[in-house]
Design a protein around this motif. Structure first.
Motif, mmCIF file in Angstrom:
data_model
loop_
_atom_site.group_PDB
_atom_site.id
_atom_site.type_symbol
_atom_site.label_atom_id
_atom_site.label_comp_id
_atom_site.label_asym_id
_atom_site.label_seq_id
_atom_site.Cartn_x
_atom_site.Cartn_y
_atom_site.Cartn_z
ATOM 1 N N ASN A 182 0.807 -1.223 0.000
ATOM 2 C CA ASN A 182 0.000 0.000 0.000
ATOM 3 C C ASN A 182 0.842 1.276 0.000
ATOM 4 O O ASN A 182 0.290 2.371 0.003
ATOM 5 C CB ASN A 182 -0.934 0.006 1.219
ATOM 6 N N GLN A 183 2.161 1.129 -0.018
ATOM 7 C CA GLN A 183 3.020 2.315 -0.067
ATOM 8 C C GLN A 183 2.864 2.989 -1.424
ATOM 9 O O GLN A 183 3.045 2.354 -2.462
ATOM 10 C CB GLN A 183 4.480 1.926 0.178
ATOM 11 N N ARG A 184 2.581 4.276 -1.431
ATOM 12 C CA ARG A 184 2.312 4.992 -2.673
ATOM 13 C C ARG A 184 3.401 6.015 -3.019
ATOM 14 O O ARG A 184 3.315 6.687 -4.039
ATOM 15 C CB ARG A 184 0.957 5.716 -2.576
ATOM 16 N N LYS A 185 4.420 6.130 -2.189
ATOM 17 C CA LYS A 185 5.505 7.063 -2.467
ATOM 18 C C LYS A 185 6.834 6.318 -2.436
ATOM 19 O O LYS A 185 7.002 5.359 -1.686
ATOM 20 C CB LYS A 185 5.517 8.200 -1.429
ATOM 21 N N PRO A 186 7.796 6.762 -3.249
ATOM 22 C CA PRO A 186 9.114 6.121 -3.237
ATOM 23 C C PRO A 186 9.825 6.400 -1.909
ATOM 24 O O PRO A 186 9.421 7.308 -1.171
ATOM 25 C CB PRO A 186 9.829 6.792 -4.415
ATOM 26 N N PRO A 187 10.832 5.588 -1.598
ATOM 27 C CA PRO A 187 11.488 4.596 -2.454
ATOM 28 C C PRO A 187 10.759 3.248 -2.449
ATOM 29 O O PRO A 187 10.245 2.826 -1.414
ATOM 30 C CB PRO A 187 12.878 4.456 -1.828
ATOM 31 N N TYR A 188 10.761 2.598 -3.611
ATOM 32 C CA TYR A 188 10.140 1.277 -3.755
ATOM 33 C C TYR A 188 11.209 0.186 -3.723
ATOM 34 O O TYR A 188 11.055 -0.863 -4.337
ATOM 35 C CB TYR A 188 9.354 1.211 -5.062
ATOM 36 N N TRP A 189 12.278 0.426 -3.011
ATOM 37 C CA TRP A 189 13.394 -0.506 -2.887
ATOM 38 C C TRP A 189 13.957 -0.367 -1.475
ATOM 39 O O TRP A 189 13.752 0.629 -0.792
ATOM 40 C CB TRP A 189 14.472 -0.184 -3.927
ATOM 41 N N ARG A 190 14.640 -1.403 -1.052
ATOM 42 C CA ARG A 190 15.299 -1.371 0.246
ATOM 43 C C ARG A 190 16.753 -1.826 0.083
ATOM 44 O O ARG A 190 17.073 -2.583 -0.830
ATOM 45 C CB ARG A 190 14.577 -2.270 1.258
ATOM 46 N N ARG A 191 17.596 -1.342 0.968
ATOM 47 C CA ARG A 191 19.037 -1.565 0.839
ATOM 48 C C ARG A 191 19.530 -2.573 1.863
ATOM 49 O O ARG A 191 19.183 -2.508 3.043
ATOM 50 C CB ARG A 191 19.779 -0.244 0.994
ATOM 51 N N ASP A 192 20.336 -3.503 1.384
ATOM 52 C CA ASP A 192 21.011 -4.494 2.224
ATOM 53 C C ASP A 192 22.494 -4.147 2.205
ATOM 54 O O ASP A 192 23.213 -4.490 1.270
ATOM 55 C CB ASP A 192 20.751 -5.899 1.660
ATOM 56 N N HIS A 204 5.704 -3.068 -7.206
ATOM 57 C CA HIS A 204 5.515 -1.640 -7.437
ATOM 58 C C HIS A 204 5.942 -1.225 -8.841
ATOM 59 O O HIS A 204 6.026 -0.026 -9.133
ATOM 60 C CB HIS A 204 6.275 -0.830 -6.387
ATOM 61 N N ILE A 205 6.208 -2.181 -9.702
ATOM 62 C CA ILE A 205 6.529 -1.861 -11.093
ATOM 63 C C ILE A 205 5.224 -1.571 -11.829
ATOM 64 O O ILE A 205 4.384 -2.452 -12.017
ATOM 65 C CB ILE A 205 7.286 -3.028 -11.762
ATOM 66 N N SER A 206 5.034 -0.323 -12.207
ATOM 67 C CA SER A 206 3.797 0.098 -12.879
ATOM 68 C C SER A 206 4.085 1.341 -13.702
ATOM 69 O O SER A 206 5.144 1.964 -13.577
ATOM 70 C CB SER A 206 2.689 0.382 -11.860
ATOM 71 N N ARG A 207 3.146 1.724 -14.537
ATOM 72 C CA ARG A 207 3.305 2.939 -15.340
ATOM 73 C C ARG A 207 3.493 4.173 -14.451
ATOM 74 O O ARG A 207 4.296 5.049 -14.748
ATOM 75 C CB ARG A 207 2.088 3.133 -16.258
ATOM 76 N N ARG A 211 8.784 6.378 -14.060
ATOM 77 C CA ARG A 211 9.729 7.493 -14.028
ATOM 78 C C ARG A 211 10.564 7.483 -12.752
ATOM 79 O O ARG A 211 11.787 7.676 -12.777
ATOM 80 C CB ARG A 211 8.973 8.820 -14.158
ATOM 81 N N THR A 212 9.915 7.248 -11.627
ATOM 82 C CA THR A 212 10.627 7.209 -10.353
ATOM 83 C C THR A 212 11.692 6.124 -10.350
ATOM 84 O O THR A 212 12.832 6.347 -9.907
ATOM 85 C CB THR A 212 9.634 6.960 -9.198
ATOM 86 N N ILE A 213 11.353 4.941 -10.841
ATOM 87 C CA ILE A 213 12.308 3.838 -10.854
ATOM 88 C C ILE A 213 13.435 4.122 -11.843
ATOM 89 O O ILE A 213 14.611 3.826 -11.570
ATOM 90 C CB ILE A 213 11.593 2.515 -11.179
ATOM 91 N N ALA A 214 13.114 4.714 -12.993
ATOM 92 C CA ALA A 214 14.154 5.065 -13.963
ATOM 93 C C ALA A 214 15.144 6.059 -13.358
ATOM 94 O O ALA A 214 16.367 5.915 -13.506
ATOM 95 C CB ALA A 214 13.516 5.639 -15.225
ATOM 96 N N ASP A 215 14.630 7.083 -12.669
ATOM 97 C CA ASP A 215 15.508 8.067 -12.029
ATOM 98 C C ASP A 215 16.390 7.411 -10.971
ATOM 99 O O ASP A 215 17.579 7.751 -10.831
ATOM 100 C CB ASP A 215 14.676 9.181 -11.394
ATOM 101 N N TYR A 216 15.809 6.485 -10.237
ATOM 102 C CA TYR A 216 16.575 5.751 -9.220
ATOM 103 C C TYR A 216 17.701 4.950 -9.862
ATOM 104 O O TYR A 216 18.864 5.012 -9.415
ATOM 105 C CB TYR A 216 15.623 4.851 -8.443
ATOM 106 N N LEU A 217 17.402 4.199 -10.919
ATOM 107 C CA LEU A 217 18.428 3.403 -11.581
ATOM 108 C C LEU A 217 19.544 4.286 -12.120
ATOM 109 O O LEU A 217 20.724 3.905 -12.072
ATOM 110 C CB LEU A 217 17.811 2.581 -12.713
ATOM 111 N N LEU A 235 9.640 -4.167 -16.300
ATOM 112 C CA LEU A 235 10.176 -2.822 -16.148
ATOM 113 C C LEU A 235 10.738 -2.319 -17.468
ATOM 114 O O LEU A 235 10.512 -1.148 -17.846
ATOM 115 C CB LEU A 235 11.255 -2.805 -15.066
ATOM 116 N N ALA A 236 11.448 -3.178 -18.194
ATOM 117 C CA ALA A 236 12.008 -2.779 -19.484
ATOM 118 C C ALA A 236 10.900 -2.346 -20.443
ATOM 119 O O ALA A 236 11.044 -1.354 -21.171
ATOM 120 C CB ALA A 236 12.816 -3.931 -20.081
ATOM 121 N N TYR A 237 9.798 -3.074 -20.443
ATOM 122 C CA TYR A 237 8.678 -2.753 -21.327
ATOM 123 C C TYR A 237 8.119 -1.368 -21.021
ATOM 124 O O TYR A 237 7.869 -0.557 -21.928
ATOM 125 C CB TYR A 237 7.589 -3.813 -21.177
ATOM 126 N N LEU A 238 7.928 -1.080 -19.740
ATOM 127 C CA LEU A 238 7.369 0.215 -19.354
ATOM 128 C C LEU A 238 8.329 1.354 -19.646
ATOM 129 O O LEU A 238 7.924 2.426 -20.111
ATOM 130 C CB LEU A 238 7.006 0.200 -17.870
#
Length: 465
Positions: A182-192, A204-207, A211-217, A235-238
């Motif tokens: 249900n999280q609607r704001k980034p970050p959609y990743w966690r760090r180990d 959380h991969i969606s249209r 943009r948020t995930i692309a900027d993160y990468l 993700l590549a498709y989107l």
């Protein structure tokens, strides 16, 4: 534990505390996977992969005979099975005698888990791992620490063929739930921090989030991406659809867990600007097959034997695996439900291990949510339904799934609640869930059950969220 006070506290915590908690779990994983001689195993595996064909055959024959006798003498399931089929264990003297042994399936394993652990390891502390395949029959496998260590060394030998090293920074596309659905704001990743990896929530991969995930990468530098090729393809498709360019590119993309079909590989490689490799493995440790630099699949003979039933170089056949890497719970002549096509001729890389040009199977459909996300990794949901013999999710429309269940004798409301909870952790609460009890679930020609059949899981069905 899912839905526990601890989990709820995790999701409600600030992101930096979640990263620390995720890293603490990473320390636990590191101790399991990379201690107890991992480096020595990896060093030796880099030597044995260049053995001659005759030396490989001699090694496999010795190990095959040893594991069959070990299983008969110490594992109740195999003693009963072989006695029932009239197997004279003293006549199993070479690989040519493999046909004298009956094959086993995942259903056989699931119905006899208690009798599959070797008495030699009675009272020993064993590692418990859940199979991560895409079938509707998840298994809990018991492994020694040494077996798990060897398995990870084999997986890292594959990566090392492409210049990757343990400790390299990487991004994981997995089926766990590090970020609340249900999280609607980034970050959609966690760090180990312990294993130098980030874990991207594939749920959380969606249209909306592309943009948020692309900027993160583009803000990070990863040596490689790894995980489900279906999720990486999503993700590549989107990104391709939106025209978002990835400028901070990984050196390699390492796929596993489900099939890397050609159209996945082409798009993934183009969008992320990196070559793609894959390896075929399983938690059962019944065998392993890894690609080389020339793009062919080599049997990792150090841990098992791979047979092709009724196959030939042109058509291939069903895989039958025998593993000796985990003596605590050996899998002997195990029909895993996938098929492969042997390579015609030798591989140009120079390795003499048996080689395949193609492995077929493990292709998983998605559950598509009403907000356009694709949910994969249903095995992580099925694992909590302990009293089902087999399961399958069927989706005919966006807001409804039907869960087909071959129930065990103790299947009941608690199992339905467990499934519902785990599914909603990943997909949210917008979809209705209907359970249908069945006597059997249809299988493919190779004898495999697809975990998910979705009539809406196509590119055209993706919606803005």
């Amino acid at each position: 534990m899912p839905d526990s006070i601890l989990e709820k506290a995790y999701y409600r915590s600030p992101i930096f505390l979640q990263n620390l908690a995720f890293s603490s779990y990473g320390l636990y994983l590191r101790r399991k996977r990379f201690w107890n001689g991992f480096s020595k195993n990896l060093e030796r595996l880099r030597e044995t992969e260049w053995w001659s064909a005759s030396k490989i055959a001699q090694f496999q024959e010795q190990k095959f005979v040893e594991v069959v006798r070990h299983a008969y003498e110490t594992v109740p399931f195999y003693r009963n099975l072989y006695d029932l089929h009239g197997v004279n264990i003293d006549q199993i003297k070479s690989l040519a005698d493999a046909y004298k042994l009956p094959t086993i399936t995942k259903v056989d394993i699931k119905n006899n888990l208690a009798g599959l652990v070797s008495a030699q390891y009675s009272g020993c502390r064993l590692m418990r791992q859940l199979t991560s395949g895409t079938t509707g029959t998840p298994l809990t496998v018991s492994l020694t620490k040494q077996a798990l260590n060897l398995q990870w060394a084999i997986w890292w030998r594959h990566k090392s063929r492409f210049g990757l090293c343990p400790g390299d920074r990487h991004l994981v596309f997995g089926a766990r739930v590090p970020v609340g659905v249900n999280q609607r704001k980034p970050p959609y990743w966690r760090r180990d921090y312990i294993n130098n990896r980030d874990y991207l929530s594939t749920y959380h991969i969606s249209r909306r989030n592309a943009r948020t995930i692309a900027d993160y990468l583009n803000s990070e530098e990863f040596s490689f991406y790894t995980g489900y090729p279906s999720a990486i393809y999503d993700l590549a498709y989107l990104l391709d659809e939106k025209g978002f360019e990835i400028t901070s590119r990984p050196n390699w993309i390492v796929s596993g867990s489900d099939s890397l079909v050609p159209r996945y590989e082409r798009l993934i490689s183009r969008v992320f600007g990196a070559p793609v490799t894959e390896q075929y493995g399983m938690t059962e440790f019944a065998g392993n097959i890894s690609k080389c630099e020339k793009g062919n699949f080599h049997v990792d003979f150090e841990c098992g034997l791979v047979e092709v039933e009724g196959g030939n170089a042109a058509e291939g056949g069903a895989l039958i695996l025998t593993g000796w890497g985990n003596p605590a719970m050996p899998f002997i002549r195990y029909r895993i439900g996938d098929a492969a096509v042997p390579l015609s001729g030798s591989c140009d890389c120079g390795r003499q291990s048996f080689c395949f040009s193609q492995i077929e199977g493990r292709l998983e459909d998605y559950v598509v949510t009403p907000d356009g996300r694709r949910v994969t990794g249903m095995n992580q949901v099925f694992e909590y339904v302990t009293n089902a013999i087999e399961m399958q999710v069927y989706q005919e429309q966006l807001d409804l799934i039907e869960v087909r269940v071959v129930p065990g004798p103790n299947f009941g409301a608690r199992d339905k609640d467990e499934f519902t909870r785990e599914f909603r952790r990943r997909a949210g609460s917008e979809m209705a869930i209907k359970f249908r009890m069945v006597s059997s679930i249809d299988r493919s020609q190779s004898g495999k059950i697809k975990a998910v059949i979705s009539d809406v899981s196509t590119e055209g069905s993706l919606q803005s969220s």
